[in-house]
Design an enzyme around this catalytic site. Structure first.
Site, PDB file in Angstrom:
ATOM      1  N   ASP A  42      33.509 -39.548 -11.203  1.00 42.57           N
ATOM      2  CA  ASP A  42      34.008 -39.977 -10.588  1.00 42.57           C
ATOM      3  C   ASP A  42      35.574 -39.272 -10.163  1.00 42.57           C
ATOM      4  O   ASP A  42      35.956 -38.669 -10.873  1.00 42.57           O
ATOM      5  CB  ASP A  42      33.572 -40.921  -9.585  1.00 42.57           C
ATOM      6  CG  ASP A  42      33.817 -41.473  -7.936  1.00 42.57           C
ATOM      7  OD1 ASP A  42      34.161 -41.028  -7.650  1.00 42.57           O
ATOM      8  OD2 ASP A  42      32.993 -42.166  -7.884  1.00 42.57           O
ATOM      9  N   GLY A  77      36.790 -36.236 -12.123  1.00 41.04           N
ATOM     10  CA  GLY A  77      36.637 -34.737 -11.585  1.00 41.04           C
ATOM     11  C   GLY A  77      37.048 -34.426 -10.364  1.00 41.04           C
ATOM     12  O   GLY A  77      36.370 -35.496  -9.689  1.00 41.04           O
ATOM     13  N   ASP A  78      36.851 -33.356  -9.499  1.00 40.24           N
ATOM     14  CA  ASP A  78      35.957 -32.829  -8.399  1.00 40.24           C
ATOM     15  C   ASP A  78      34.472 -32.702  -7.875  1.00 40.24           C
ATOM     16  O   ASP A  78      34.483 -31.115  -8.736  1.00 40.24           O
ATOM     17  CB  ASP A  78      37.498 -31.998  -7.786  1.00 40.24           C
ATOM     18  CG  ASP A  78      36.528 -31.782  -6.414  1.00 40.24           C
ATOM     19  OD1 ASP A  78      35.851 -32.157  -5.455  1.00 40.24           O
ATOM     20  OD2 ASP A  78      37.408 -30.974  -5.932  1.00 40.24           O
ATOM     21  N   PHE A  79      33.695 -33.658  -7.340  1.00 39.21           N
ATOM     22  CA  PHE A  79      32.302 -33.315  -7.439  1.00 39.21           C
ATOM     23  C   PHE A  79      32.442 -31.633  -6.363  1.00 39.21           C
ATOM     24  O   PHE A  79      31.229 -31.103  -6.001  1.00 39.21           O
ATOM     25  CB  PHE A  79      31.335 -34.149  -6.995  1.00 39.21           C
ATOM     26  CG  PHE A  79      31.560 -34.950  -5.694  1.00 39.21           C
ATOM     27  CD1 PHE A  79      31.971 -34.301  -4.737  1.00 39.21           C
ATOM     28  CD2 PHE A  79      31.652 -35.996  -5.544  1.00 39.21           C
ATOM     29  CE1 PHE A  79      33.034 -34.895  -3.495  1.00 39.21           C
ATOM     30  CE2 PHE A  79      31.457 -36.856  -4.740  1.00 39.21           C
ATOM     31  CZ  PHE A  79      31.988 -36.522  -3.871  1.00 39.21           C
ATOM     32  N   HIS A  97      25.862 -38.919   2.678  1.00 40.37           N
ATOM     33  CA  HIS A  97      26.654 -38.414   4.237  1.00 40.37           C
ATOM     34  C   HIS A  97      27.527 -39.037   4.574  1.00 40.37           C
ATOM     35  O   HIS A  97      27.871 -39.285   5.668  1.00 40.37           O
ATOM     36  CB  HIS A  97      25.856 -40.731   4.470  1.00 40.37           C
ATOM     37  CG  HIS A  97      26.886 -41.798   3.903  1.00 40.37           C
ATOM     38  ND1 HIS A  97      26.888 -42.713   5.009  1.00 40.37           N
ATOM     39  CD2 HIS A  97      26.898 -42.153   2.927  1.00 40.37           C
ATOM     40  CE1 HIS A  97      27.157 -43.457   4.509  1.00 40.37           C
ATOM     41  NE2 HIS A  97      27.839 -43.142   3.292  1.00 40.37           N
TER      42      HIS A  97
END
Length: 347
Positions: A200, A226-228, A248
């Site tokens: 996350d 990190g950045d998904f 969603h």
């Protein structure tokens, strides 16, 4: 023209929804349910403990008794009704943090829904002048409360999900957007050989290490920040990538960006498990109540929305996955299972 009083009454009830929401917010803000967790109290005593006017408090209690939040008793006493514990902190059904979050951060922007329907811009951008999550970045106290509300609400809704997550034959998993690691901690008990990573944003996943350690799982599960949206940030080569009620929150364009990043990190044959609401195909009506509520929330707050099985199949195919099956759970959520294929990912 004949008069249809039933229709008018139903319309008024729908229009009054904002008043009922504020009444529920007041229950949480004033701690009314918390004061009653130890048992019924005389209304004057509840008023004293909550710092409220007993006449007006009695009026509120009477209204919300009709919503099963309270039960009115002889002797001017009041107790919690079936919904009452949801408005107290730290109960099995608690929505306390959610009530405070919606009251303080989401209620006011929702007045801009009519503009969102015209231009597709999420309501918070009209109200705050920036996207919701950017606003949270500037208001850390509200961001912390929002995170707490998500853990609280989804802990309850997701409770029956792990037993429906088929991880047979899977040795390693990455929980993408896994927050504090609660879901992996539950899965660890069902799959003793399972190892993995909670992934996350760095400031979010910082809570996962202590939680996993408290469950004695520090040797089996690690954390990564990190950045998904960035494939290189995601842990690579795991057997399975799990996203629980993450996509969603995002538009189709952004959700597909996330899925492409996961596909790149996982490689051919990687398995995917999505825990999401799965709506019935249009035009089936009415939607299940929880699904309808969350779809409306996504519409206003993020200009996103819940999806049907056909929507998921299309999105997965566009990002290099084959939909394998959709499995209902004992909760409103379903498990969407997919496998990374060797076909070229469509841009």
């Amino acid at each position: 023209m004949t008069h249809d009083s039933e229709t008018t009454v139903r319309a008024v009830r729908l229009l009054a929804g904002f008043q009922y929401a504020q009444a529920a917010f007041a229950v949480a803000r004033l701690g009314l349910a918390g004061h009653l967790m130890g048992g019924p109290l005389p209304v004057p005593e509840l008023a004293r403990r909550s710092g409220t006017d007993p006449v007006r408090l009695r009026q509120l209690l009477r209204v919300l008794a009709g919503e099963d939040v309270f039960v009115l008793l002889d002797g001017d006493r009041v107790d919690l009704g079936p919904l009452g514990p949801a408005f107290a902190p730290d109960t099995a059904s608690s929505a306390y943090e959610l009530a405070l979050t919606w009251a303080d951060t989401l209620y006011a922007p929702y007045a801009e829904l009519h503009r969102t329907l015209r231009d597709g811009v999420p309501a918070p951008e009209h109200h705050y002048g920036k996207p919701m999550f950017d606003w949270f970045a500037d208001h850390p106290e509200q961001a912390a409360r929002f995170s707490a509300s998500m853990r609280e609400g989804l802990r309850t809704v997701r409770y029956g999900v792990p037993t429906s997550l088929d991880l047979g034959g899977i040795r390693s998993v990455v929980d993408v957007g896994g927050a504090d690691g609660t879901l992996l901690a539950r899965l660890a008990g069902l799959y003793p050989e399972l190892t993995g990573v909670v992934f996350d944003l760095p400031h979010v996943v910082a809570e996962a290490g202590p939680l996993l350690a408290s469950h004695g799982l520090g040797a089996r599960f690690t954390t990564a920040g990190g950045d998904f949206f960035v494939a290189d940030d995601l842990p690579s080569g795991a057997d399975c990538y799990l996203l629980s009620y993450v996509l969603h929150d995002w538009s189709d364009v952004d959700a597909e960006r996330i899925l492409r990043a996961v596909r790149t990190a996982g490689g051919d044959g990687a398995r995917l498990r999505l825990v999401e609401l799965v709506l019935p195909d249009w035009p089936e009506h009415p939607l299940p109540p929880f699904a309808a509520t969350m779809d409306l929330t996504m519409l206003g707050m993020l200009a996103a929305g819940e999806r049907t099985a056909r929507d998921w199949e299309r999105m997965l195919a566009a990002t290099g996955f084959r939909l394998d099956r959709v499995t209902p759970t004992s909760t409103p959520l379903a498990v969407v299972e997919a496998t990374a294929t060797k076909e070229t990912i469509r841009s």
